[in-house]
Design an enzyme around this catalytic site. Structure first.
Site, short mmCIF file in Angstrom:
data_model
loop_
_atom_site.label_atom_id
_atom_site.label_comp_id
_atom_site.label_asym_id
_atom_site.label_seq_id
_atom_site.Cartn_x
_atom_site.Cartn_y
_atom_site.Cartn_z
N ASP A 127 0.90 -1.15 0.00
CA ASP A 127 0.00 0.00 0.00
C ASP A 127 0.93 1.20 0.00
O ASP A 127 1.57 1.50 1.02
CB ASP A 127 -0.88 -0.01 1.26
CG ASP A 127 -1.87 1.15 1.25
OD1 ASP A 127 -1.46 2.28 0.91
OD2 ASP A 127 -3.05 0.94 1.58
N HIS A 128 1.04 1.87 -1.15
CA HIS A 128 2.13 2.85 -1.27
C HIS A 128 1.95 4.03 -0.33
O HIS A 128 2.90 4.76 -0.06
CB HIS A 128 2.34 3.27 -2.73
CG HIS A 128 1.35 4.25 -3.28
ND1 HIS A 128 0.08 3.89 -3.63
CD2 HIS A 128 1.47 5.57 -3.55
CE1 HIS A 128 -0.55 4.96 -4.11
NE2 HIS A 128 0.27 5.99 -4.07
N HIS A 193 -5.72 2.92 1.30
CA HIS A 193 -4.85 4.05 1.66
C HIS A 193 -5.39 4.83 2.87
O HIS A 193 -4.68 5.09 3.83
CB HIS A 193 -4.71 5.02 0.50
CG HIS A 193 -4.15 4.42 -0.75
ND1 HIS A 193 -3.24 3.39 -0.74
CD2 HIS A 193 -4.36 4.71 -2.07
CE1 HIS A 193 -2.92 3.08 -2.00
NE2 HIS A 193 -3.59 3.87 -2.81
N1 LIG Z 1 -2.13 4.20 -11.00
C1 LIG Z 1 -1.80 4.42 -9.75
O1 LIG Z 1 -1.46 5.55 -9.37
C2 LIG Z 1 -1.77 3.33 -8.75
C3 LIG Z 1 -2.23 2.06 -9.05
N2 LIG Z 1 -2.21 1.08 -8.09
C4 LIG Z 1 -2.71 -0.26 -8.34
O2 LIG Z 1 -2.06 -0.83 -9.46
C5 LIG Z 1 -2.95 -1.72 -10.12
C6 LIG Z 1 -3.04 -1.33 -11.57
O3 LIG Z 1 -3.52 0.00 -11.64
P1 LIG Z 1 -3.18 0.94 -12.88
O4 LIG Z 1 -1.81 0.64 -13.36
O5 LIG Z 1 -3.47 2.31 -12.49
O6 LIG Z 1 -4.30 0.43 -13.87
P2 LIG Z 1 -4.38 0.43 -15.45
O7 LIG Z 1 -5.81 0.58 -15.81
O8 LIG Z 1 -3.39 1.41 -15.99
O9 LIG Z 1 -3.98 -1.03 -15.79
C7 LIG Z 1 -2.65 -1.52 -15.73
C8 LIG Z 1 -2.55 -2.68 -16.66
O10 LIG Z 1 -3.55 -3.66 -16.34
C9 LIG Z 1 -4.28 -3.98 -17.51
N3 LIG Z 1 -5.68 -4.18 -17.15
C10 LIG Z 1 -6.54 -3.26 -16.66
N4 LIG Z 1 -7.74 -3.84 -16.41
C11 LIG Z 1 -7.63 -5.14 -16.77
C12 LIG Z 1 -8.53 -6.24 -16.76
N5 LIG Z 1 -9.78 -6.11 -16.30
N6 LIG Z 1 -8.08 -7.43 -17.22
C13 LIG Z 1 -6.82 -7.56 -17.66
N7 LIG Z 1 -5.93 -6.55 -17.68
C14 LIG Z 1 -6.32 -5.35 -17.25
C15 LIG Z 1 -4.13 -2.78 -18.41
O11 LIG Z 1 -4.22 -3.21 -19.72
P3 LIG Z 1 -4.80 -2.22 -20.84
O12 LIG Z 1 -3.85 -1.08 -20.88
O13 LIG Z 1 -4.81 -3.07 -22.04
O14 LIG Z 1 -6.15 -1.80 -20.34
C16 LIG Z 1 -2.74 -2.29 -18.10
O15 LIG Z 1 -1.78 -2.98 -18.84
C17 LIG Z 1 -4.30 -1.59 -9.40
O16 LIG Z 1 -4.43 -2.66 -8.50
C18 LIG Z 1 -4.18 -0.28 -8.65
O17 LIG Z 1 -4.94 -0.30 -7.44
C19 LIG Z 1 -1.73 1.32 -6.84
C20 LIG Z 1 -1.27 2.55 -6.52
C21 LIG Z 1 -1.23 3.64 -7.44
O1 LIG Z 2 -3.72 3.79 -5.51
C1 LIG Z 2 -3.97 4.79 -6.16
O2 LIG Z 2 -3.39 5.93 -5.82
C2 LIG Z 2 -3.29 6.98 -6.76
C3 LIG Z 2 -2.92 8.22 -5.95
O3 LIG Z 2 -1.66 8.05 -5.41
P1 LIG Z 2 -0.81 9.33 -5.00
O4 LIG Z 2 0.40 8.77 -4.37
O5 LIG Z 2 -0.53 10.08 -6.26
O6 LIG Z 2 -1.67 10.11 -4.07
C4 LIG Z 2 -4.57 7.18 -7.51
O7 LIG Z 2 -4.40 8.14 -8.52
C5 LIG Z 2 -4.96 5.85 -8.14
O8 LIG Z 2 -6.25 5.98 -8.71
C6 LIG Z 2 -5.04 4.77 -7.13
O9 LIG Z 2 -5.19 3.51 -7.78
#
Ligand SMILES: NC(=O)C1=CN([C@@H]2O[C@H](COP(=O)(O)OP(=O)(O)OC[C@H]3O[C@@H](n4cnc5c(N)ncnc54)[C@H](OP(=O)(O)O)[C@@H]3O)[C@@H](O)[C@H]2O)C=CC1
Ligand SMILES: O=C1O[C@H](COP(=O)(O)O)[C@@H](O)[C@H](O)[C@H]1O
Length: 333
Positions: A127-128, A193
């Site tokens: 959990d960042h 978070h």
């Molecule tokens: N973004 C953020 O700031 C943060 C994200 N996270 C966590 O990281 C994880 C990924 O989030 P994030 O990177 O933002 O999400 P994205 O929507 O950017 O997805 C990341 C990757 O997962 C693939 N993907 C998305 N949905 C599906 C699905 N239903 N089935 C298969 N592949 C899928 C996407 O493929 P495609 O591009 O083809 O859709 C992409 O390659 C989550 O669990 C999120 O909670 C945690 C902290 C911060």
């Molecule tokens: O886990 C997530 O956090 C980010 C926000 O992170 P922050 O460190 O920039 O506050 C959020 O944008 C994203 O939707 C969520 O998956």
């Protein structure tokens, strides 16, 4: 799995040296087919042989920036094709992102699916927010509430009327609808978070800073939360959310939520009318400040600590940087 969702990127080579040199290599393949993972394993093995004096002994850490719903097939592939092969030393660890499932049933299912593939000490839940500088301070550093004699006697319902934990973002899903719309703001942010921050603010002092002692105190404070009343929850969806092409046209997913949690324990149960504010700003621009409102005069006094100003030139690690480095060490807290 459809093709659009089948790209897997393997990070095969990270060198962390004093000079902070990172070398990264990408291997692509699909989440659910053997070839990509066999290729990834081959690349890792080649790297190990080139770097290690002990043949094929390595520390393999798999961090998946994917929604947890995709974890079971990917981790099955890792288990089958990409484990550290050595009996001599080294390890294989996996990092699991939040949200961990959607509800109790799916969380338990996910837990048992991952648990069948890896032993508990191999699994790291990340959990960042716990890696953020001021969140770390809440527990351990000099300004942490348990280390600070100024806060220690004040941290209770006699002196604190309410604590507001606020998360605001001024941008939308930006193409992340595939992940976000399935989970919504409660599971994306509040349940992990913000509840972590809530626990650190409200919990009792742990016996030590060992992971299990901190976890026990968090569990206790969560168990002390009274059932949430319907009238103390507000959900909404921001206008424009459905304009993102990755969000379904008729989505009903909440993008705004607010909820009151009431803690039923000696420290927090009771009423206090107060107008002073103590603010811990995790971001942007880490800061702590106090606003003291002197009743009749309505005088606003600010005592503030801006990290940027106070600690000029000091590098504050990014949350993920801190946590991913922690997964290499012996302590999973
Ligand atoms: N973004 C953020 O700031 C943060 C994200 N996270 C966590 O990281 C994880 C990924 O989030 P994030 O990177 O933002 O999400 P994205 O929507 O950017 O997805 C990341 C990757 O997962 C693939 N993907 C998305 N949905 C599906 C699905 N239903 N089935 C298969 N592949 C899928 C996407 O493929 P495609 O591009 O083809 O859709 C992409 O390659 C989550 O669990 C999120 O909670 C945690 C902290 C911060
Ligand atoms: O886990 C997530 O956090 C980010 C926000 O992170 P922050 O460190 O920039 O506050 C959020 O944008 C994203 O939707 C969520 O998956």
């Amino acid at each position: 799995m459809n093709d659009a969702k089948s790209q897997m990127i393997g990070l095969t080579d990270i060198l962390i040296e004093p000079a902070d040199i990172f070398s990264v290599k990408y291997v692509s393949g699909s989440y659910d087919s053997a070839e990509g993972f066999q290729l990834l394993d081959k690349e890792i093995a080649m790297h190990e042989i080139s770097k290690s004096s002990q043949e094929v002994s390595s520390r393999r850490l798999f961090y998946l920036a994917l929604p947890p719903s995709v974890y079971p097939p990917v981790y099955r592939m890792i288990r089958k094709y990409c484990m550290n092969k050595s009996d001599l030393s080294g390890w294989t660890r996996v990092v699991v992102e939040k949200p961990f499932g959607k509800d109790l049933d799916s969380a338990e299912l996910l837990g048992s699916q991952i648990g069948e593939l890896f032993d508990e000490p191999q699994i790291y839940h990340i959990d960042h927010y716990l890696g953020k500088e001021l969140v770390q301070n809440l527990v351990i550093n000099i300004s942490g509430r348990f280390a600070n004699r100024f806060f220690l006697p004040l941290w209770n319902c006699d002196n604190i009327d309410n604590v507001r934990i606020v998360f605001r973002e001024d941008f939308g899903t930006e193409g992340r609808g595939g992940y976000f719309d399935e989970y919504g703001i409660i599971r994306d942010i509040i349940q992990n978070h913000l509840l972590q921050v809530f626990c650190l603010v409200a919990m009792e002092k742990p016996v030590s800073l060992k992971p299990e002692h901190i976890r026990d105190e968090k569990v206790k404070v969560l168990q002390s939360v009274l059932p949430i009343k319907d009238e103390e929850v507000v959900l909404g969806q921001y206008e424009g959310y459905r304009d993102d092409v990755t969000v379904p046209d008729h989505s009903n997913t909440p993008t705004f939520a607010t909820v009151i949690l009431r803690i039923h324990n000696e420290r927090w149960e009771g009423e206090k009318q107060g107008r002073n504010e103590f603010v811990i700003r995790l971001q942007p621009s880490e800061a702590m400040y106090m606003k003291l409102t002197m009743s009749l005069l309505i005088l606003l006094l600010s005592i503030s600590l801006s990290y940027k100003q106070r600690y000029q030139g000091v590098m504050i690690r990014e949350a993920y940087e801190r946590l991913v480095l922690d997964t290499y060490g012996p302590c999973p807290s």
